[in-house]
Design an enzyme around this catalytic site. Sequence first.
Site, PDB file in Angstrom:
ATOM      1  N   GLN A   1      74.903  30.058 -12.742  1.00 40.30           N
ATOM      2  CA  GLN A   1      75.060  29.113 -13.855  1.00 40.30           C
ATOM      3  C   GLN A   1      76.462  29.245 -14.467  1.00 40.30           C
ATOM      4  O   GLN A   1      76.902  30.338 -14.797  1.00 40.30           O
ATOM      5  CB  GLN A   1      73.977  29.390 -14.927  1.00 40.30           C
TER       6      GLN A   1
ATOM      7  N   ASP B   1      74.423  24.237  -5.191  1.00 43.25           N
ATOM      8  CA  ASP B   1      75.300  23.482  -6.102  1.00 43.25           C
ATOM      9  C   ASP B   1      76.368  22.711  -5.313  1.00 43.25           C
ATOM     10  O   ASP B   1      77.032  21.834  -5.865  1.00 43.25           O
ATOM     11  CB  ASP B   1      75.993  24.436  -7.087  1.00 43.25           C
TER      12      ASP B   1
ATOM     13  N   LYS C   1      65.660  24.279 -15.272  1.00 41.78           N
ATOM     14  CA  LYS C   1      65.689  24.253 -13.803  1.00 41.78           C
ATOM     15  C   LYS C   1      64.496  25.032 -13.248  1.00 41.78           C
ATOM     16  O   LYS C   1      63.859  24.602 -12.287  1.00 41.78           O
ATOM     17  CB  LYS C   1      67.017  24.847 -13.300  1.00 41.78           C
TER      18      LYS C   1
END
Length: 288
Positions: free
Chosen positions: A98, A121, A54
């Site tokens: 994460q 997200d 990422k």
Amino acid sequence: MTAKVLDGKKIAANIRAEIGEEVESFVSQTGIVPHLSAVLVGENPASEVYVRNKQRACDEAGIASGLHRLADTATQSELLALIDELNQDRAVHGILVQLPLPEQIAEAEIQEAICPSKDVDAFHPENVGRMVQGKPRFLPCTPQGIQQLLVREGIEIAGRRVVVIGRSDIVGKPIACMLSNRGTGGDATVTLCHSKTEALDSIAREAEILIVAIGQPEFVTAAMVRQGAVVIDVGIHRTDDGLVGDVDYAAVSQIAGAITPVPGGVGPLTVAMLLRNTLRAAELSAGS
Ligand code: NAD
């Protein structure tokens, strides 16, 4: 019949190039560099790889990125304090924690602590609610990637029979919702299946578009797929023979009309959509 391979890697590269151009013009207009801050708790090897990928993708698109590491013994309050700091930091536009988190951490509370306007997200209940109502701020990355893949491949969605297998909060539920919402990339007739679904095989065989996110290697066999169906395989599993998905690719690609490979299908699109959401977060904070 051999299915058309839906090349997620290529589509993701196109999207990333588009985002790179948009970032460049945003920076030249506003002087603001979009910034994504990732939080990694513990040393899960797969998470390390995901976060590194990422960050590399951010670099290539001209998006700044930061990494905040906490030990796997970190407490809920330590993680909440870090999120609070990132929420307050005006230079940070997107925050990504994460997953998975160590078991002493209550994931839902962490997701709710992230400021909704930095929640790239799109797991915060406010963003989930906005998506369900069809007025999203951000769309969750993997479902957004699947939708983009279908749209950019010219696969008709409106009016089609879609079956989603798996009801996770990060893939199954949101993609079922997004494809049944009104408008471009939506208007499908969607059935959401899960571990308690009866007659799964026959329901799956009704699908013109079959989306599989159950986390079980090669679970979907050719007998579960309608001739000519579009099959989207979200699963990723490391085996001795390399990566495989939730779909028995070799057999299903003889029946399906189109299919995503693993790797190189949905995965690369997830990262591209994270960049899209980070740019959007920066645009929102700049008032554009
Ligand atoms: P999960 O593991 O959280 O949930 C699995 C879902 O599948 C559950 O809703 C369960 O009801 C359903 N299920 C399990 N067994 C079933 C069965 N026998 N019949 C019917 N339904 C069943 O799922 P997830 O987080 O959506 O992940 C699914 C897979 O996708 C995993 O392999 C994961 O690694 C992968 N994944 C990939 C990406 C990507 O970017 N490519 C992103 C997220 C997840």
